[in-house]
Design a protein around this motif. Structure first.
Motif, mmCIF file in Angstrom:
data_model
loop_
_atom_site.group_PDB
_atom_site.id
_atom_site.type_symbol
_atom_site.label_atom_id
_atom_site.label_comp_id
_atom_site.label_asym_id
_atom_site.label_seq_id
_atom_site.Cartn_x
_atom_site.Cartn_y
_atom_site.Cartn_z
ATOM 1 N N SER A 1 0.819 -1.210 0.000
ATOM 2 C CA SER A 1 0.000 0.000 0.000
ATOM 3 C C SER A 1 0.855 1.264 0.000
ATOM 4 O O SER A 1 2.022 1.246 0.365
ATOM 5 C CB SER A 1 -0.934 0.031 1.214
ATOM 6 O OG SER A 1 -0.155 0.069 2.385
ATOM 7 N N ALA A 2 0.216 2.367 -0.432
ATOM 8 C CA ALA A 2 0.842 3.682 -0.501
ATOM 9 C C ALA A 2 0.140 4.620 0.478
ATOM 10 O O ALA A 2 -0.871 4.265 1.083
ATOM 11 C CB ALA A 2 0.714 4.227 -1.923
ATOM 12 N N HIS A 3 0.675 5.840 0.585
ATOM 13 C CA HIS A 3 0.025 6.820 1.458
ATOM 14 C C HIS A 3 -1.415 7.081 1.039
ATOM 15 O O HIS A 3 -2.273 7.379 1.862
ATOM 16 C CB HIS A 3 0.812 8.133 1.451
ATOM 17 C CG HIS A 3 2.198 7.978 2.002
ATOM 18 N ND1 HIS A 3 3.325 8.103 1.226
ATOM 19 C CD2 HIS A 3 2.630 7.666 3.248
ATOM 20 C CE1 HIS A 3 4.395 7.891 1.982
ATOM 21 N NE2 HIS A 3 4.004 7.620 3.202
ATOM 22 N N ALA A 4 -1.674 6.977 -0.254
ATOM 23 C CA ALA A 4 -3.031 7.246 -0.739
ATOM 24 C C ALA A 4 -4.054 6.356 -0.047
ATOM 25 O O ALA A 4 -5.187 6.772 0.217
ATOM 26 C CB ALA A 4 -3.102 7.031 -2.255
ATOM 27 N N PHE A 5 -3.647 5.134 0.277
ATOM 28 C CA PHE A 5 -4.594 4.215 0.900
ATOM 29 C C PHE A 5 -4.963 4.681 2.305
ATOM 30 O O PHE A 5 -6.129 4.628 2.706
ATOM 31 C CB PHE A 5 -4.007 2.796 0.934
ATOM 32 C CG PHE A 5 -4.997 1.767 1.368
ATOM 33 C CD1 PHE A 5 -6.003 1.361 0.496
ATOM 34 C CD2 PHE A 5 -4.964 1.222 2.647
ATOM 35 C CE1 PHE A 5 -6.949 0.425 0.893
ATOM 36 C CE2 PHE A 5 -5.905 0.286 3.051
ATOM 37 C CZ PHE A 5 -6.895 -0.115 2.166
ATOM 38 N N THR A 6 -3.964 5.152 3.021
ATOM 39 C CA THR A 6 -4.257 5.696 4.358
ATOM 40 C C THR A 6 -5.134 6.946 4.243
ATOM 41 O O THR A 6 -6.121 7.103 4.975
ATOM 42 C CB THR A 6 -2.939 6.025 5.084
ATOM 43 O OG1 THR A 6 -2.187 4.815 5.222
ATOM 44 C CG2 THR A 6 -3.201 6.614 6.468
ATOM 45 N N LEU A 7 -4.784 7.819 3.310
ATOM 46 C CA LEU A 7 -5.519 9.088 3.150
ATOM 47 C C LEU A 7 -6.953 8.866 2.671
ATOM 48 O O LEU A 7 -7.828 9.703 2.890
ATOM 49 C CB LEU A 7 -4.780 10.000 2.172
ATOM 50 C CG LEU A 7 -3.387 10.471 2.613
ATOM 51 C CD1 LEU A 7 -2.691 11.198 1.468
ATOM 52 C CD2 LEU A 7 -3.482 11.375 3.842
ATOM 53 N N LEU A 8 -7.176 7.753 2.007
ATOM 54 C CA LEU A 8 -8.529 7.440 1.529
ATOM 55 C C LEU A 8 -9.485 7.203 2.692
ATOM 56 O O LEU A 8 -10.697 7.440 2.569
ATOM 57 C CB LEU A 8 -8.461 6.178 0.646
ATOM 58 C CG LEU A 8 -9.784 5.522 0.258
ATOM 59 C CD1 LEU A 8 -10.553 6.433 -0.714
ATOM 60 C CD2 LEU A 8 -9.541 4.157 -0.384
ATOM 61 N N HIS A 9 -8.934 6.746 3.810
ATOM 62 C CA HIS A 9 -9.777 6.369 4.952
ATOM 63 C C HIS A 9 -9.943 7.523 5.940
ATOM 64 O O HIS A 9 -9.133 8.442 5.976
ATOM 65 C CB HIS A 9 -9.171 5.148 5.653
ATOM 66 C CG HIS A 9 -9.267 3.908 4.818
ATOM 67 N ND1 HIS A 9 -8.378 3.634 3.804
ATOM 68 C CD2 HIS A 9 -10.167 2.894 4.829
ATOM 69 C CE1 HIS A 9 -8.710 2.492 3.231
ATOM 70 N NE2 HIS A 9 -9.803 2.019 3.824
ATOM 71 N N ASP A 10 -10.972 7.413 6.773
ATOM 72 C CA ASP A 10 -11.244 8.478 7.726
ATOM 73 C C ASP A 10 -10.173 8.513 8.806
ATOM 74 O O ASP A 10 -9.861 9.576 9.329
ATOM 75 C CB ASP A 10 -12.635 8.282 8.346
ATOM 76 C CG ASP A 10 -13.717 8.335 7.270
ATOM 77 O OD1 ASP A 10 -13.498 9.040 6.261
ATOM 78 O OD2 ASP A 10 -14.741 7.654 7.419
ATOM 79 N N THR A 11 -9.626 7.353 9.128
ATOM 80 C CA THR A 11 -8.538 7.295 10.119
ATOM 81 C C THR A 11 -7.485 6.304 9.633
ATOM 82 O O THR A 11 -7.766 5.422 8.816
ATOM 83 C CB THR A 11 -9.030 6.816 11.497
ATOM 84 O OG1 THR A 11 -9.450 5.449 11.361
ATOM 85 C CG2 THR A 11 -10.192 7.659 12.001
ATOM 86 N N GLU A 12 -6.300 6.457 10.192
ATOM 87 C CA GLU A 12 -5.222 5.521 9.876
ATOM 88 C C GLU A 12 -5.607 4.105 10.328
ATOM 89 O O GLU A 12 -5.316 3.118 9.654
ATOM 90 C CB GLU A 12 -3.946 5.992 10.585
ATOM 91 C CG GLU A 12 -2.686 5.326 10.114
ATOM 92 C CD GLU A 12 -1.453 6.050 10.678
ATOM 93 O OE1 GLU A 12 -1.411 6.290 11.903
ATOM 94 O OE2 GLU A 12 -0.541 6.381 9.892
ATOM 95 N N ARG A 13 -6.286 4.050 11.470
ATOM 96 C CA ARG A 13 -6.714 2.738 11.972
ATOM 97 C C ARG A 13 -7.642 2.048 10.980
ATOM 98 O O ARG A 13 -7.525 0.851 10.714
ATOM 99 C CB ARG A 13 -7.403 2.904 13.337
ATOM 100 C CG ARG A 13 -7.888 1.596 13.967
ATOM 101 C CD ARG A 13 -8.534 1.845 15.336
ATOM 102 N NE ARG A 13 -7.601 2.445 16.266
ATOM 103 C CZ ARG A 13 -6.817 1.730 17.086
ATOM 104 N NH1 ARG A 13 -6.897 0.408 17.120
ATOM 105 N NH2 ARG A 13 -5.980 2.338 17.891
ATOM 106 N N ASP A 14 -8.584 2.800 10.435
ATOM 107 C CA ASP A 14 -9.489 2.228 9.420
ATOM 108 C C ASP A 14 -8.688 1.648 8.258
ATOM 109 O O ASP A 14 -8.992 0.568 7.738
ATOM 110 C CB ASP A 14 -10.411 3.316 8.846
ATOM 111 C CG ASP A 14 -11.519 3.718 9.812
ATOM 112 O OD1 ASP A 14 -11.597 3.102 10.902
ATOM 113 O OD2 ASP A 14 -12.286 4.638 9.473
ATOM 114 N N ALA A 15 -7.672 2.404 7.832
ATOM 115 C CA ALA A 15 -6.880 1.950 6.684
ATOM 116 C C ALA A 15 -6.136 0.672 7.021
ATOM 117 O O ALA A 15 -6.124 -0.293 6.239
ATOM 118 C CB ALA A 15 -5.891 3.048 6.281
#
Lengths: 442, 442
Positions: free
Chosen positions: B207-221
């Motif tokens: 995964s890339a940063h985009a995947f984390t940013l796509l989610h409401d929280t880092e935990r969700d990602a």
């Protein structure tokens, strides 16, 4: 499908595997987690120009459009992804139907750019946009690096001819794209037949040292070449002794000899001597072509030499010290939820080491001063100030998955000439400098 | 014909246009002049290594064999050459029947080389050999440049993992060849799916940063990723705050978390902190992967850091400062006449600027010292001295037009490990130096 569209001299079915694996694993996780359909905005930009460079040149946009159009997962590719357990069944099924249906806006090809310029903006669902990262960056990072070097070389060459001859110094298909980018940057022709075939770029070439060495004498070689290619050909005169070769060349071809090529030695000195000798022999219209590890500095240093054209290889196709740009493809905004019409939220990585990004969907405009010269690259996320409305830089390239921004290569080439001419004069200095206009965020 | 053989993830009919125009004009002139059939020997060599480099690495040989086999002029290509008046009718007819029927010997892939090493030797008629110049050089110059960088990086990494992830920084097809060359140079895996498809190189990516940013929280990602890819996945921990991300990662994935990736910041410092934190959280087997503009020097500087694997992009695919080699393809000998059995005459350019070549058909051997370490690259044109007979470097690759030297990629990779290990220890110093053994001409 004509894969010639991919920059190949051949048919190619798909660009879908020019992809880093993590794009597919992110897709799979997003499909499972329910976030795959969140509307997303990705932007391509650089945080900086290569050290010392005063402007960048956008190239590859046309190839990006072809790549997006041809981004399909055929059965062989899907079988590979399944066999290697790269994606699960659900994801593979989703990929089988994939085609990009979103929108793309971007700087038109040949335009100049600066740090932060939103060179390309890709919008659609997260799933459809995330897959394009690698192929988009590969093309833009490579082609723009070559075009930037070409632009500096064409500025240095003034109006003299520039021949791209670097195919042997780079990957065989990178070479084809490099010819295309060099043409946008101001080159007139290429030695690369694949680039002529694919893009219609004028091709040139006559002979190498091997041809002279094949013959018992240099005279035999020149005679054979002139008989085959005519008196207008270019004879290579530095296999043995240049002065003797020039004399022989004019004896064989007459004063109508098209050109001589010098590929070694002190080009400044040799060009002067050869010009004098040609003139004395009455071959006043015979041109002089020089080749031999030229770069923009060597070209500039030959400005006072009687040189008619430059052949450039290594330094062109390797970006003259900067073989790649540092363009990135970043998620800058995404919807709050997967619901249709959910509002966009700007997003950006915030972490260590200064890799800061500016979140939000951006517009860009180039502000001009009173004389009409470029003054600033203005980038914003809010409404566009009215005074900049007609100076906006992004144009529509893909609408609902349909390519609408395709244009002839000469259009991009002409655009580059104009865009460069509108920059402050210092843009053309070859010395190391800062970006010639500042980037302002509003 | 399966064009996958060309290093593409696709079918490609021909490599014949990866050619500089002058090869065809020389062919035409030689056909007309009666010299086309002169038996000729062309050799590929470099006059020097890139400044400061201690050895070169041969890569691309396998791709050259595919390119030679697929060098055919199909009707579309011939029509192009005729329409553009690049060749005359007689030459076009000759090209229509072209296939290489000569012989090729060369350094096997993965072998090291030095200035003057005859890396490839192509023999046949002038006509059939001269056409191959550009495609042979494109492949060897590109692939060897990447392999040399990869070799230095793998030496610096010791036994730690090395992941090639540079596709986005170079032309999309150069990237596939770069993955192949990196594997030969010692990398273990690639992010490039096309390289996995074409060459079977292990592919990786999560995964890339985009995947984390796509989610409401880092935990969700993290949760979405672990649910999709399992606890053994690699979580990217530098989107917001690293320490918080590591804590969340272990909470979400448990101590079985496969790895964390750090892509920014002071990697040395951050890796130590993350290792300590992971250990304190009980995730003692969770690995640390670092990425972020690494080169061989950065890898070496992390030797004392608790890093398990390096992901390398830009600097790898651009040859770590040397994106091309300076290999040339030169006529070194040719027959006195076109008669069969006419004796070979050594030939060489003799002109300005130190671009001297050594004429004659060459052999090469690597002389060892008493301890079995390489001592000299010995190159000659006469008979091979008996003591060097079993140390000869050139192997047969093509016999009467038939490829006989194809081998699995792992063979080349293993050969490189052995060849490098046989060099004097100073070969592995990353500092600038001279070629680690001298070239002797006998």
């Amino acid at each position: 499908m004509n894969g010639g569209d991919l920059g190949l001299p051949v048919d190619v079915p798909s660009t879908a595997l020019f992809t880093d694996q993590y794009e597919l694993t992110m897709l799979q996780a997003a499909l499972r987690g329910g976030t795959a359909d969140r509307r997303s905005v990705f932007e391509v930009f650089t945080r900086r120009l290569p050290p010392g460079r005063r402007y960048g040149v956008v190239a590859g946009t046309g190839r990006v459009l072809d790549a997006v159009e041809n981004f399909r997962f055929d059965p062989a590719v899907l079988a590979f992804l399944r066999e290697r357990d790269i994606v699960d069944e659900r994801t593979a099924d989703w990929l089988a139907d994939y085609r990009f249906r979103g929108s793309v806006w971007g700087y038109p090809e040949g335009e100049v750019y600066f740090p932060g310029s939103p060179i390309l903006r890709v919008e659609g669902s997260f799933a459809e946009c995330v897959l394009l990262e690698t192929v988009v960056l590969s093309i833009l990072n490579h082609d723009s690096a070559i075009a930037a070097a070409a632009s500096r070389m064409s500025a240095a060459a003034g109006g003299r001819g520039l021949i791209e001859m670097g195919a042997r110094r780079t990957h065989e298909l990178a070479a084809v794209a490099a010819s295309r980018a060099a043409y946008i940057g101001g080159f007139q022709s290429t030695s690369d037949l694949a680039a002529g075939f694919r893009y219609g770029i004028p091709t040139v070439g006559t002979s190498a040292h091997a041809f002279t060495l094949l013959h018992d004498t240099e005279r035999d070689a020149f005679q054979a070449q002139v008989e085959s290619l005519g008196r207008g050909t270019t004879l290579l005169v530095d296999t043995y002794d240049v002065a003797e070769a020039v004399r022989t060349a004019v004896e064989v071809a007459g004063t109508e000899l098209g050109a001589v090529r010098i590929d070694s030695g002190d080009l400044l000195l040799v060009a002067h001597r050869v010009r004098q000798q040609l003139d004395e022999l009455g071959a006043k219209d015979t041109r002089i072509v020089v080749t031999s590890d030229l770069d923009e500095y060597a070209i500039a240093s030959l400005a006072a030499a009687p040189v008619d054209a430059y052949g450039v290889g290594t330094q062109l196709v390797t970006g003259s010290g900067h073989p790649t740009c540092s363009m990135v493809y970043k998620l800058v905004a995404r919807a709050e939820s997967a619901d249709e019409g959910a509002p966009l939220v700007p997003v950006a990585k915030k972490s260590l080491g200064g890799k800061l990004s500016v979140g939000g969907r951006k517009w860009a405009a180039r502000r001009l001063d009173a004389e009409g010269a470029a003054e600033a690259e203005v980038i914003g996320t809010g409404p566009v100030p009215p005074e900049l409305a007609d100076r906006q830089l992004l144009v529509e390239l893909v609408r609902h998955g349909e390519v609408v921004g395709r244009e002839p290569l000469d259009t991009a080439r002409d655009r580059h000439t104009r865009a460069r001419a509108a920059l402050p004069m210092s843009a053309l200095q070859l010395s190391r400098g800062e970006p010639v206009i500042a980037t302002e965020y509003v």
